[in-house]
Design a protein around this motif. Structure first.
Motif, PDB file in Angstrom:
ATOM      1  N   VAL A 404      -6.364 -16.921  10.433  1.00 23.60           N
ATOM      2  CA  VAL A 404      -6.186 -16.166  11.681  1.00 23.60           C
ATOM      3  C   VAL A 404      -4.933 -16.643  12.404  1.00 23.60           C
ATOM      4  O   VAL A 404      -4.160 -15.836  12.935  1.00 23.60           O
ATOM      5  N   ASN A 405      -4.704 -17.954  12.427  1.00 26.09           N
ATOM      6  CA  ASN A 405      -3.503 -18.500  13.065  1.00 26.09           C
ATOM      7  C   ASN A 405      -2.236 -17.960  12.402  1.00 26.09           C
ATOM      8  O   ASN A 405      -1.262 -17.575  13.061  1.00 26.09           O
ATOM      9  N   CYS A 408      -1.663 -14.362  13.404  1.00 27.01           N
ATOM     10  CA  CYS A 408      -1.385 -14.163  14.823  1.00 27.01           C
ATOM     11  C   CYS A 408       0.120 -14.241  15.080  1.00 27.01           C
ATOM     12  O   CYS A 408       0.754 -15.240  14.750  1.00 27.01           O
ATOM     13  N   VAL A 414      -6.028 -15.184  20.505  1.00 31.86           N
ATOM     14  CA  VAL A 414      -7.314 -15.455  19.874  1.00 31.86           C
ATOM     15  C   VAL A 414      -8.328 -15.716  20.979  1.00 31.86           C
ATOM     16  O   VAL A 414      -8.050 -16.431  21.944  1.00 31.86           O
ATOM     17  N   TRP A 429      -5.623 -25.360  16.062  1.00 35.92           N
ATOM     18  CA  TRP A 429      -4.834 -24.171  16.372  1.00 35.92           C
ATOM     19  C   TRP A 429      -3.430 -24.537  16.846  1.00 35.92           C
ATOM     20  O   TRP A 429      -3.246 -25.452  17.652  1.00 35.92           O
ATOM     21  N   PHE A 466      -7.460 -11.026  18.694  1.00 40.49           N
ATOM     22  CA  PHE A 466      -8.389 -11.441  17.645  1.00 40.49           C
ATOM     23  C   PHE A 466      -9.598 -12.097  18.307  1.00 40.49           C
ATOM     24  O   PHE A 466      -9.466 -13.156  18.943  1.00 40.49           O
ATOM     25  N   LEU A 468     -12.711 -14.118  17.534  1.00 39.29           N
ATOM     26  CA  LEU A 468     -13.244 -14.937  16.448  1.00 39.29           C
ATOM     27  C   LEU A 468     -14.671 -15.324  16.829  1.00 39.29           C
ATOM     28  O   LEU A 468     -14.888 -16.101  17.763  1.00 39.29           O
ATOM     29  N   VAL A 494     -13.025 -11.038  13.976  1.00 37.23           N
ATOM     30  CA  VAL A 494     -13.256 -11.829  12.770  1.00 37.23           C
ATOM     31  C   VAL A 494     -14.673 -12.375  12.862  1.00 37.23           C
ATOM     32  O   VAL A 494     -14.965 -13.269  13.665  1.00 37.23           O
ATOM     33  N   LEU A 562      -7.003  -9.383   7.201  1.00 36.58           N
ATOM     34  CA  LEU A 562      -6.357  -9.534   8.501  1.00 36.58           C
ATOM     35  C   LEU A 562      -5.075  -8.709   8.576  1.00 36.58           C
ATOM     36  O   LEU A 562      -4.777  -8.095   9.611  1.00 36.58           O
TER      37      LEU A 562
END
Length: 622
Positions: A404-405, A408, A414, A429, A466, A468, A494, A562
């Motif tokens: 995800v990072n 992004c 996030v 993160w 996003f 999460l 997510v 993603l």
């Protein structure tokens, strides 16, 4: 102007603005609501009248309305919006009498704990009491003026009940004052009896004129600044901790300049993450129970801690064990005196940006030699390994965070709130923007993620958002997917399936409780939930609520999913199952969770011994 109380509320709110640094914006961006017999004839009628007549009657002002699916969720959306707007704008929330209103209590607690402005308008009992008790009215023997809404009193920074129309102007002005005072803000509750909402009154025209609430930047008092500078000048190993106030005051440039000028390393709290970019030469990552080993080593050795906009939660202080130097002293820059004086600090009661600028001038000739760069380089290598672990057959949670990072963009956001993910996110993160990291960890409220993401997206539609969310949180408030779909909001959700409360399972194990009651399983013959995993298909559930769904079985699938979700033009849920037992690097810190003092279980006795040993490091910081 003769209006009902509800019409007056709507007209007033539509004409409120805030201003800081010469920039004005609407203070109340709109109103969330779910209607019932407490507000449908009052606030509901006022909203529809404003919308239907705004173009025909120059005296009518539209206040945008949004329909939520859960009252708690609409308060979370307002809080997410307010945080994204640096507390300069928010939403109002209207709910019906009884359970509709008390559903907002959790949201009120979250807002006040996190110092976020939200305006709550719960409907209330009949002021006349002629038909009492009415449906959903609370009756108590000791007081005729008590309702379920009195539960909002301890959760609100300002509370009032409008028994008569004449009370409304003073209540509205007080509500706005508290909402946009950086030192006082939180949930503000104005209870509106359902009959009073519909009563007409000749309100003064001045009440509805355009009103601007100026949000100031308090500067340090000179003597306090001199005291703070003296403490910093006497330091040998200082550490600065950036909290949420550094983000809300838009102090990133001042923080960057201060760190570069003095050489002082900068750690961050959950709310302060992103105040400096992760790769800033003076950034050392999160501090405390979920922090990096580098920041926590510096915290243990520091003789001066400079807290900027932090309230020093137990996670930040590692339950009062993080700052181990016996001579440690604190300098706190905070707009709230209450927070500024914590830990017996030398308090600098000021806006975070203005406080940093003043401190930089006051210690202009002071510099410290950095000695953590090699440790940070080694730590970043550990982060790379954790985020690209190659764990299998199911992905590790750290790999999900890494994917995800990577997906992004610098300005994307996030959103997260509860479970083990906030800790892993704080640890791993890499935030580049002050608004990229939106983790609600003051109240750690399960169910916040999707609702909060709705508010974030409304605050800045130009950013990809996003959300999460773990399966435990998802099952508590998945219905706001419907809200996002109805409003055409593109979110990337997510959804991490780990078959239960994985973080509490780990915590349970650490205190000797053997993960009892933390998995989603069938009940077994011994009355425990020790059977097989439940056949819950959360992806199918999300699809049934109107979301596009992408199912992933591996990290490679997740990366592809993603990317597809980013390219999509609608809300997309990316579903991935993870291994809840996969490891993450240690923060080399501690969090105080008491363990049973006596037990027949060996696991609990062993945990108690470890707890007593760790607890000896706690300090009062007097």
């Amino acid at each position: 102007m003769r209006l009902t109380v509800a019409q007056a509320v709507v007209r007033f709110l539509a004409n409120q603005w805030t201003e800081r640094d010469g920039v004005e914006q609407r203070a109340i961006a709109g109103m969330w609501g779910i209607f019932g017999h407490g507000n449908v004839a009052g606030i509901g009628q006022a909203l529809v009248q404003a919308q239907r007549t705004a173009q025909k009657d120059l005296l009518s002002v539209d206040l945008p309305y949004r329909l939520a699916r859960n009252e708690q969720a609409m308060v979370h959306a307002a809080a997410g919006f307010a945080k994204m707007k640096n507390r300069l704008a928010t939403y109002a929330c209207t709910a019906s009498i009884g359970p509709g209103s008390t559903n907002m209590l959790t949201g009120a607690a979250l807002a006040t704990v996190n110092r976020l402005p939200v305006l709550l308008l719960p409907s209330d009992v009949f002021a006349t009491r002629v038909a009492a008790p009415v449906l959903q009215e609370l009756e108590v023997p000791y007081g005729g003026d008590v309702s379920v809404n009195d539960a909002f009193r301890p959760l609100s920074r300002f509370f009032d009940r409008i028994w008569r129309p004449e009370q409304l102007p003073a209540a509205l002005l007080s509500a706005m004052r508290v909402l946009f005072d950086p030192a006082e803000t939180g949930a503000v509750t104005l209870c509106l009896p359902q009959d009073v909402q519909t009563e007409a009154y000749d309100f003064p025209d001045e009440l509805f004129e355009r009103r601007v609430w100026h949000v100031g930047r308090p500067v340090p008092e000179p003597a306090a600044l001199a005291r703070a500078a003296e403490v910093i000048r006497g330091a040998r190993r200082p550490l600065l901790i950036a909290g949420g106030g550094a983000v809300y005051s838009e102090a990133s440039a001042a923080l960057d300049a201060f760190a570069r000028a003095t050489g002082i390393p900068v750690a961050d709290t959950q709310a302060g993450k992103g105040a400096l970019s992760w790769d800033h030469p003076h950034a050392v990552g999160g501090v405390g129970a979920t922090g990096t080993p580098v920041a926590n080593r510096l915290a243990r050795e520091a003789d001066v801690i400079i807290g900027v906009g932090t309230r020093y939660s137990d996670f930040t202080t590692a339950s009062h064990t993080a700052f181990a130097n016996p001579e440690v002293r604190f300098v706190n820059v905070n707009v709230a005196s209450f927070d500024g004086h914590k830990l017996a600090a030398t308090a600098l009661v000021a806006d975070a940006r203005e406080g940093l600028l003043a401190l930089r001038e006051a210690v202009r000739d002071v510099t410290f030699q950095p000695d953590w760069q090699r440790d940070m380089a080694a730590w970043q290598q550990r982060v790379d390994r954790a985020c690209h672990l190659g764990h299998g057959p199911l992905p590790a949670q750290s790999e999900v965070i890494g994917a995800v990072n990577d997906a992004c963009g610098e300005r994307d956001v996030v959103v997260q709130a509860a479970g083990s993910m906030p800790g892993d996110l704080h640890l791993l993160w890499r935030a580049r923007d002050p608004k990229q990291y939106h983790v609600e960890y003051g109240y750690s409220c399960m169910g916040f993620e999707i609702a909060g993401a709705v508010g974030v997206k409304l605050a800045d539609p130009s950013r990809e958002v996003f959300a999460l969310v773990g399966d435990g949180s998802y099952l508590m408030m998945a219905q706001e997917l419907v809200t996002a779909v109805a409003d055409g909001l593109k979110l990337i959700v997510v959804l991490v399936q780990n078959h239960g409360f994985a973080s509490i399972g780990s915590l349970s194990e650490s205190v000797g409780s053997q993960r009892f009651g933390t998995s989603y399983r069938y009940r077994s013959d011994d009355e425990d939930y020790g059977g097989g995993y439940l056949p819950v298909d959360l992806a199918a559930n999300a699809e049934s609520l109107g979301a596009a769904v992408i199912r992933c079985r591996s990290v490679a699938d997740l990366v592809d999913g993603l990317n597809r979700a980013r390219d999509a033009d609608r809300l997309t849920v990316v579903h991935v199952e993870t291994d809840p037992l996969s490891p993450v690097p240690s923060s080399e810190s501690w969090w105080d969770v008491p363990v049973s003092e006596v037990s027949e279980l060996a696991t609990t006795r062993d945990a108690r011994a470890g707890y007593q040993s760790a607890k000896r490091a706690q300090r009062p910081y007097l």
